[in-house]
Design a protein around this motif. Structure first.
Motif, PDB file in Angstrom:
ATOM      1  N   ASP A 199      84.617  23.828  19.178  1.00 63.00           N
ATOM      2  CA  ASP A 199      83.954  24.293  20.390  1.00 63.00           C
ATOM      3  C   ASP A 199      83.177  23.137  20.998  1.00 63.00           C
ATOM      4  OD1 ASP A 199      84.831  26.974  20.089  1.00 63.00           O
ATOM      5  OD2 ASP A 199      83.294  27.265  18.561  1.00 63.00           O
ATOM      6  N   VAL A 200      83.784  22.490  21.974  1.00 60.34           N
ATOM      7  CA  VAL A 200      83.166  21.337  22.628  1.00 60.34           C
ATOM      8  C   VAL A 200      82.130  21.834  23.618  1.00 60.34           C
ATOM      9  CG1 VAL A 200      83.577  19.364  24.130  1.00 60.34           C
ATOM     10  CG2 VAL A 200      85.246  19.956  22.370  1.00 60.34           C
ATOM     11  N   PHE A 201      80.946  21.250  23.561  1.00 58.61           N
ATOM     12  CA  PHE A 201      79.912  21.607  24.517  1.00 58.61           C
ATOM     13  C   PHE A 201      79.738  20.463  25.499  1.00 58.61           C
ATOM     14  CE2 PHE A 201      75.783  22.273  26.351  1.00 58.61           C
ATOM     15  CZ  PHE A 201      75.753  23.639  26.527  1.00 58.61           C
ATOM     16  N   LEU A 202      79.990  20.744  26.766  1.00 56.55           N
ATOM     17  CA  LEU A 202      79.726  19.777  27.825  1.00 56.55           C
ATOM     18  C   LEU A 202      78.503  20.247  28.595  1.00 56.55           C
ATOM     19  CD1 LEU A 202      83.303  18.992  29.212  1.00 56.55           C
ATOM     20  CD2 LEU A 202      82.000  17.744  27.493  1.00 56.55           C
ATOM     21  N   PHE A 203      77.723  19.284  29.048  1.00 63.51           N
ATOM     22  CA  PHE A 203      76.496  19.574  29.767  1.00 63.51           C
ATOM     23  C   PHE A 203      76.732  19.482  31.264  1.00 63.51           C
ATOM     24  CE2 PHE A 203      75.564  17.720  25.675  1.00 63.51           C
ATOM     25  CZ  PHE A 203      74.652  18.618  25.146  1.00 63.51           C
ATOM     26  N   SER A 204      75.944  20.224  32.042  1.00 64.48           N
ATOM     27  CA  SER A 204      75.998  20.078  33.494  1.00 64.48           C
ATOM     28  C   SER A 204      75.605  18.647  33.824  1.00 64.48           C
ATOM     29  CB  SER A 204      75.027  21.054  34.162  1.00 64.48           C
ATOM     30  OG  SER A 204      75.419  22.381  33.897  1.00 64.48           O
ATOM     31  N   GLY A 205      76.318  18.054  34.752  1.00 63.88           N
ATOM     32  CA  GLY A 205      76.085  16.655  35.121  1.00 63.88           C
ATOM     33  C   GLY A 205      77.389  16.068  35.615  1.00 63.88           C
ATOM     34  N   ASP A 206      77.784  14.941  35.056  1.00 68.26           N
ATOM     35  CA  ASP A 206      79.071  14.343  35.398  1.00 68.26           C
ATOM     36  C   ASP A 206      79.763  13.875  34.126  1.00 68.26           C
ATOM     37  OD1 ASP A 206      77.871  11.877  34.722  1.00 68.26           O
ATOM     38  OD2 ASP A 206      77.438  11.380  36.798  1.00 68.26           O
ATOM     39  N   ILE A 207      80.980  13.391  34.274  1.00 67.03           N
ATOM     40  CA  ILE A 207      81.751  12.968  33.110  1.00 67.03           C
ATOM     41  C   ILE A 207      81.050  11.822  32.382  1.00 67.03           C
ATOM     42  CG2 ILE A 207      83.893  11.812  32.413  1.00 67.03           C
ATOM     43  CD1 ILE A 207      85.383  13.679  34.255  1.00 67.03           C
ATOM     44  N   ARG A 208      80.555  10.852  33.135  1.00 67.62           N
ATOM     45  CA  ARG A 208      79.888   9.691  32.526  1.00 67.62           C
ATOM     46  C   ARG A 208      78.751  10.141  31.599  1.00 67.62           C
ATOM     47  NH1 ARG A 208      78.707   7.595  36.732  1.00 67.62           N
ATOM     48  NH2 ARG A 208      80.224   5.927  36.975  1.00 67.62           N
ATOM     49  N   SER A 209      77.862  11.013  32.127  1.00 70.03           N
ATOM     50  CA  SER A 209      76.703  11.443  31.333  1.00 70.03           C
ATOM     51  C   SER A 209      77.128  12.251  30.111  1.00 70.03           C
ATOM     52  CB  SER A 209      75.717  12.230  32.196  1.00 70.03           C
ATOM     53  OG  SER A 209      76.288  13.443  32.645  1.00 70.03           O
ATOM     54  N   ASN A 210      78.250  12.949  30.197  1.00 71.78           N
ATOM     55  CA  ASN A 210      78.734  13.712  29.047  1.00 71.78           C
ATOM     56  C   ASN A 210      79.328  12.820  27.972  1.00 71.78           C
ATOM     57  OD1 ASN A 210      78.733  16.852  28.985  1.00 71.78           O
ATOM     58  ND2 ASN A 210      78.797  16.256  31.144  1.00 71.78           N
ATOM     59  N   ILE A 211      79.879  11.693  28.354  1.00 71.51           N
ATOM     60  CA  ILE A 211      80.385  10.750  27.359  1.00 71.51           C
ATOM     61  C   ILE A 211      79.232   9.959  26.747  1.00 71.51           C
ATOM     62  CG2 ILE A 211      81.787   8.673  27.007  1.00 71.51           C
ATOM     63  CD1 ILE A 211      83.764   9.792  29.086  1.00 71.51           C
ATOM     64  N   LEU A 212      78.285   9.537  27.581  1.00 65.23           N
ATOM     65  CA  LEU A 212      77.196   8.679  27.104  1.00 65.23           C
ATOM     66  C   LEU A 212      76.105   9.434  26.346  1.00 65.23           C
ATOM     67  CD1 LEU A 212      76.774   6.295  30.160  1.00 65.23           C
ATOM     68  CD2 LEU A 212      77.815   5.801  27.944  1.00 65.23           C
ATOM     69  N   LEU A 213      75.878  10.690  26.675  1.00 63.60           N
ATOM     70  CA  LEU A 213      74.823  11.483  26.039  1.00 63.60           C
ATOM     71  C   LEU A 213      73.494  10.735  25.964  1.00 63.60           C
ATOM     72  CD1 LEU A 213      76.400  13.437  23.052  1.00 63.60           C
ATOM     73  CD2 LEU A 213      75.808  14.255  25.317  1.00 63.60           C
ATOM     74  N   ARG A 214      72.958  10.383  27.103  1.00 60.38           N
ATOM     75  CA  ARG A 214      71.655   9.747  27.237  1.00 60.38           C
ATOM     76  C   ARG A 214      71.580   8.327  26.679  1.00 60.38           C
ATOM     77  NH1 ARG A 214      68.442  13.885  24.409  1.00 60.38           N
ATOM     78  NH2 ARG A 214      70.179  15.286  24.460  1.00 60.38           N
ATOM     79  N   SER A 215      72.683   7.732  26.323  1.00 59.09           N
ATOM     80  CA  SER A 215      72.655   6.334  25.886  1.00 59.09           C
ATOM     81  C   SER A 215      72.503   5.462  27.117  1.00 59.09           C
ATOM     82  CB  SER A 215      73.950   5.965  25.161  1.00 59.09           C
ATOM     83  OG  SER A 215      74.071   6.719  23.990  1.00 59.09           O
ATOM     84  N   GLU A 216      71.562   4.578  27.076  1.00 56.76           N
ATOM     85  CA  GLU A 216      71.281   3.700  28.211  1.00 56.76           C
ATOM     86  C   GLU A 216      71.983   2.367  28.027  1.00 56.76           C
ATOM     87  OE1 GLU A 216      69.135   4.509  30.815  1.00 56.76           O
ATOM     88  OE2 GLU A 216      68.883   6.528  29.995  1.00 56.76           O
ATOM     89  N   GLY A 217      72.307   1.743  29.127  1.00 50.52           N
ATOM     90  CA  GLY A 217      72.786   0.371  29.092  1.00 50.52           C
ATOM     91  C   GLY A 217      74.238   0.162  28.702  1.00 50.52           C
ATOM     92  N   ILE A 218      75.017   1.214  28.620  1.00 52.00           N
ATOM     93  CA  ILE A 218      76.447   1.045  28.325  1.00 52.00           C
ATOM     94  C   ILE A 218      77.179   0.964  29.656  1.00 52.00           C
ATOM     95  CG2 ILE A 218      78.504   2.048  27.263  1.00 52.00           C
ATOM     96  CD1 ILE A 218      76.702   3.365  25.195  1.00 52.00           C
ATOM     97  N   PRO A 219      77.836  -0.164  29.915  1.00 47.33           N
ATOM     98  CA  PRO A 219      78.503  -0.328  31.212  1.00 47.33           C
ATOM     99  C   PRO A 219      79.729   0.575  31.358  1.00 47.33           C
ATOM    100  CG  PRO A 219      78.917  -2.231  29.806  1.00 47.33           C
ATOM    101  CD  PRO A 219      77.966  -1.349  29.062  1.00 47.33           C
ATOM    102  N   ASP A 220      80.102   0.825  32.625  1.00 47.66           N
ATOM    103  CA  ASP A 220      81.265   1.663  32.906  1.00 47.66           C
ATOM    104  C   ASP A 220      82.537   1.137  32.251  1.00 47.66           C
ATOM    105  OD1 ASP A 220      79.790   3.495  34.312  1.00 47.66           O
ATOM    106  OD2 ASP A 220      80.636   3.007  36.278  1.00 47.66           O
ATOM    107  N   GLU A 221      82.659  -0.171  32.104  1.00 41.40           N
ATOM    108  CA  GLU A 221      83.862  -0.729  31.474  1.00 41.40           C
ATOM    109  C   GLU A 221      84.027  -0.167  30.059  1.00 41.40           C
ATOM    110  OE1 GLU A 221      81.388  -3.376  32.605  1.00 41.40           O
ATOM    111  OE2 GLU A 221      82.211  -2.728  34.521  1.00 41.40           O
ATOM    112  N   GLU A 222      82.919  -0.031  29.331  1.00 41.88           N
ATOM    113  CA  GLU A 222      82.987   0.510  27.969  1.00 41.88           C
ATOM    114  C   GLU A 222      83.278   2.010  27.976  1.00 41.88           C
ATOM    115  OE1 GLU A 222      80.089  -0.646  25.007  1.00 41.88           O
ATOM    116  OE2 GLU A 222      79.703  -2.522  26.097  1.00 41.88           O
ATOM    117  N   VAL A 223      82.762   2.695  28.988  1.00 41.60           N
ATOM    118  CA  VAL A 223      83.056   4.130  29.109  1.00 41.60           C
ATOM    119  C   VAL A 223      84.548   4.314  29.360  1.00 41.60           C
ATOM    120  CG1 VAL A 223      82.588   6.255  30.400  1.00 41.60           C
ATOM    121  CG2 VAL A 223      80.723   4.631  29.961  1.00 41.60           C
ATOM    122  N   TRP A 224      85.109   3.509  30.283  1.00 42.76           N
ATOM    123  CA  TRP A 224      86.552   3.577  30.559  1.00 42.76           C
ATOM    124  C   TRP A 224      87.354   3.167  29.327  1.00 42.76           C
ATOM    125  CZ3 TRP A 224      88.912   6.341  33.907  1.00 42.76           C
ATOM    126  CH2 TRP A 224      88.335   6.617  35.148  1.00 42.76           C
TER     127      TRP A 224
END
Length: 191
Positions: free
Chosen positions: A29-54
């Motif tokens: 049961d995956v829980f996604l939070f209201s927000g956007d895809i980026r914030s759901n992948i990062l989960l409040r982690s700061e400083g991770i560039p979009d290149e790493e998210v992609w």
């Protein structure tokens, strides 16, 4: 008495917070939070560039559907992620797990609620994720675990059989019976 080691260190010597930081999880049961895809992948982690998210999204085969969205990583996620399929939510969960580079990944029935098409993407993701660290996979769907280095068949909390997929099939025990039953069921349903 055998010690449990993570990255070569006895876990009994670790602080609980440090140990938790080494473990990534993906559940049925995956829980996604209201927000956007980026914030759901990062989960409040700061400083991770979009290149790493992609990169994480590519690694788990989530980049295909994300890149087809109008806003990509900025695509809104509604409450509980109900604007995405179960398979898409699971792929986002995998990206969320691996972006933090865990030493141990626990997948608990992570392929239980997905369609056959997405299962192929997830199988490929699982194969790649084996290279990141140790994976503990709990699954009833045997296709999820058939490439594992070691399969442990549990029944009522007791180990019934243990070995590789091929070894267990060769023994023609309980694992063989389960595999045959699931394979026949797939053939009957046309999958």
């Amino acid at each position: 008495e055998g010690a449990v080691l993570v990255d070569g260190c006895d876990v009994r010597l670790w602080k609980l917070r440090e140990l938790r930081g080494c473990i990534g999880t993906a559940t049925q049961d995956v829980f996604l939070f209201s927000g956007d895809i980026r914030s759901n992948i990062l989960l409040r982690s700061e400083g991770i560039p979009d290149e790493e998210v992609w990169e994480a999204a590519r690694y788990v085969n989530a980049d295909g559907f994300i890149s087809r969205l109008d806003k990509g990583l900025d695509e809104p996620v509604r409450e509980r992620g109900n604007n995405f399929s179960a398979g898409q939510r699971q792929l986002l969960s995998f990206a969320r797990t691996i972006i933090h580079k865990p030493s141990v990944m626990i997948l608990d029935e992570a392929t239980a609620n997905i369609d056959t098409e997405t299962e192929i993407l997830i199988q490929d993701s699982l194969e790649k994720m084996k290279n990141i660290g140790t994976m503990l996979i709990v699954a009833h769907r045997l296709s999820t675990i058939q490439h594992a280095d070691n399969i442990i068949l549990l029944s009522h909390g007791q180990i019934q059989e243990q070995g590789t997929h091929q070894e267990l099939l060769h023994r023609k025990g309980r694992y063989y019976q389960l595999y045959t039953l699931q394979y026949q069921k797939q053939q009957l349903s046309g999958q």
